[in-house]
Enzyme design. Structure first.
Site, PDB file in Angstrom:
ATOM      1  N   HIS A 440       0.834  -1.207   0.000  1.00 58.06           N
ATOM      2  CA  HIS A 440       0.000   0.000   0.000  1.00 58.06           C
ATOM      3  C   HIS A 440       0.871   1.259   0.000  1.00 58.06           C
ATOM      4  O   HIS A 440       0.562   2.235  -0.699  1.00 58.06           O
ATOM      5  CB  HIS A 440      -0.927   0.005   1.217  1.00 58.06           C
ATOM      6  CG  HIS A 440      -2.182  -0.779   1.027  1.00 58.06           C
ATOM      7  ND1 HIS A 440      -2.243  -2.161   1.151  1.00 58.06           N
ATOM      8  CD2 HIS A 440      -3.445  -0.388   0.712  1.00 58.06           C
ATOM      9  CE1 HIS A 440      -3.469  -2.573   0.934  1.00 58.06           C
ATOM     10  NE2 HIS A 440      -4.229  -1.527   0.659  1.00 58.06           N
ATOM     11  N   GLU A 441       1.938   1.236   0.775  1.00 62.18           N
ATOM     12  CA  GLU A 441       2.838   2.386   0.820  1.00 62.18           C
ATOM     13  C   GLU A 441       3.525   2.592  -0.524  1.00 62.18           C
ATOM     14  O   GLU A 441       3.656   3.738  -0.998  1.00 62.18           O
ATOM     15  CB  GLU A 441       3.864   2.192   1.928  1.00 62.18           C
ATOM     16  CG  GLU A 441       4.836   3.351   2.091  1.00 62.18           C
ATOM     17  CD  GLU A 441       4.175   4.621   2.559  1.00 62.18           C
ATOM     18  OE1 GLU A 441       4.710   5.708   2.276  1.00 62.18           O
ATOM     19  OE2 GLU A 441       3.103   4.544   3.213  1.00 62.18           O
TER      20      GLU A 441
END
Length: 514
Positions: A440-441
């Protein structure tokens, strides 16, 4: 001594004397009868003509003597005579007839509310939702005007992103390299340890290559996000391809030793490496590799066209909400961690509704429309891309239901391998969330050209929420509590907060660069 007339009571006749007369069926009453018409129109009593009265007496006697025969005729023919209707009405809804016969609950009481159909209330909610949002759209247009730019879909600036396009088109080189490694292992040209080392190099290069391209180019955030999303999908597929082929070779050795496969494998087992299978897997709407998949019989072309039209409509609706609502709210906001607290709460709550609409449209467009279109074109049979995540009682249940391709990949290649290697269940869950947080990052930080770890922290914050919602579910034994906590923290607070954090950090970065 009192008169006997004063002590008279109404007694029921014996069952043998008079049989029970069923209540009238107003749907089968003859429309030409004035007395029945009057009852339909709400008159308080039954007014009968002399002719119908004589006919009713005759039919009533016949009804008493031949009741069983008439019941059979009614069931077989589905209709009753005019005399029977009038006779039944004569005995029904009299002032002396009991109006209350059994114990009943109010429809909205706690004991009966879930036994009722609430379709009408759902329609009311839809009507109110449409009315309220229509007013908000008109108010927004009156206040801000038409904010969608002419270059929303495509502009000359998009041509600057051609390095990202070339990078995306060159990504198939990595699956080809993985196939060559598996082929060499199958032919015993290299050992398992060498193959593992080569797969690590291939998967690492596959994800670092797009990251370097995006960071070196001044590309649009949307273009970078699309490339990173595609990169992560290819990486997950490569890991599944290598891991599955390794496991199939281990199973082949077990079969050579005389062991039998469980009935869980309902397909023909083979450890052969096929380039055709790899190509199909790389374009199929799944992240888990297997030699064969359930297939449908044909492609429904008309159905595909209808889904494509829906995809265009909902994508345009997302663009309208982003340009017309989210951008003005975000641009008129302050950094949520640096400004006034009450003002930050107001901005988050105001942003939560349009952000929720965009997120729901994104889910519908990608997980339902796009994946089903791709599955239909490839005749891919297993189309359980999501389950009823909106009914999730806990955060843990939500993550198991909302993204089934990623969930199956996590269970297959992260969670159960951790358990088989002696890691406890809680540790396996933590490792799964850690992998999810990293990706996600990457998908957000790389296109934004900054690493603030907001997405990473947001995903890892799900771990204590899992514990809290599980505790609430076990304590209250009520699915509504955990479900409301999930909607509140995940959609009303979490996502709008991340949007504001990333927007203001991007603005600050551009200001520092200039």
């Amino acid at each position: 001594m009192q008169n006997n007339d004063d002590n008279r009571t109404i007694r029921r006749r014996p069952a043998a004397a008079v049989e029970k007369i069923p209540e009238a069926d107003f749907n089968t009453v003859n429309e030409d009868s004035e007395s029945i018409d009057e009852i339909r129109n709400g008159y308080g009593g039954v007014v009968e003509s002399e002719e119908s009265e004589n006919s009713n007496k005759f039919e009533s006697e016949e009804l008493i003597n031949n009741r069983e025969m008439e019941d059979k005729k009614i069931q077989e023919n589905g209709e009753s005579s005019k005399g029977m209707e009038a006779s039944a009405l004569k005995f029904s809804y009299r002032p002396s007839a009991p109006a209350h016969r059994r114990i009943k609950e109010s429809p909205l009481s706690s004991d009966a509310i879930f036994k009722q159909s609430h379709a009408g209330l759902l329609n009311l909610c839809i009507v109110v939702l449409v009315a309220v949002n229509s007013r908000l759209i008109i108010e927004n247009l009156m206040k801000y005007g038409w904010l969608i730019r002419s270059g929303f879909w495509f502009s000359s600036k998009s041509l600057r992103d051609w390095p990202l396009l070339m990078c995306c088109l060159s990504l198939p080189i990595f699956p080809l390299a993985a196939f060559l490694v598996e082929k060499m292992v199958r032919l015993t040209h290299i050992s398992e340890h060498v193959a593992f080392f080569l797969h690590v190099i291939i998967t690492t290069a596959e994800i670092l290559y797009p990251v370097m391209v995006i960071l070196r180019c001044d590309s649009a955030v949307l273009s970078g996000f699309t490339l990173m999303l595609f990169t992560c999908i290819v990486w997950l597929k490569l890991v599944s391809y290598a891991h599955t082929n390794y496991d199939m070779r281990a199973l082949a050795k077990s079969l050579d030793k005389g062991e039998t496969l469980s009935s869980y494998w309902n397909m023909d087992y083979t450890d052969d490496v096929s380039f055709k299978n790899l190509v199909y897997f790389m374009v199929a709407p799944t992240l888990c590799y297997q030699p064969s998949y359930p297939r449908t019989a044909c492609i429904r072309k008309g159905w595909v066209v209808r889904q494509l039209i829906k995809l265009v409509i909902f994508t345009g609706f997302m663009g309208f909400i982003i340009e017309q609502y989210i951008n003005p709210i975000v641009q008129n906001s302050q950094h949520p961690l640096k400004g006034n607290l009450l003002y930050a709460i107001e901005r988050v709550l105001k942003l939560s509704v349009p952000n929720l609409y965009v997120w729901l449209c994104m889910f519908y467009c990608f997980f339902h429309l796009w994946l089903n279109i791709l599955a239909e074109l490839l005749r891919f049979g297993d189309r359980e891309f999501y389950k009823d995540w909106w009914n999730a009682k806990t955060v843990e249940e939500y993550w198991r239901l909302w993204n089934m391709p990623v969930h199956k990949w996590m269970v297959r290649h992260i969670y159960f391998p951790c358990l088989r290697n002696g890691i406890p269940k809680g540790g396996a869950v933590l490792v799964s969330f850690l992998v999810s947080a990293i990706f996600h990052e990457l998908c957000i930080a790389v296109p934004c050209h900054m690493f603030k770890l907001w997405a990473f922290i947001g995903i890892m914050f799900q771990v204590p929420l899992v514990i809290v919602t599980n505790y609430l579910q076990n304590k209250f034994k009520n699915s509504m509590v955990g479900n409301m906590v999930f909607w509140c923290f995940f959609c009303i607070v979490g996502q709008p907060m991340c949007v504001l954090l990333y927007y203001h950090d991007m603005i600050n970065r551009k200001t520092d660069v200039n």
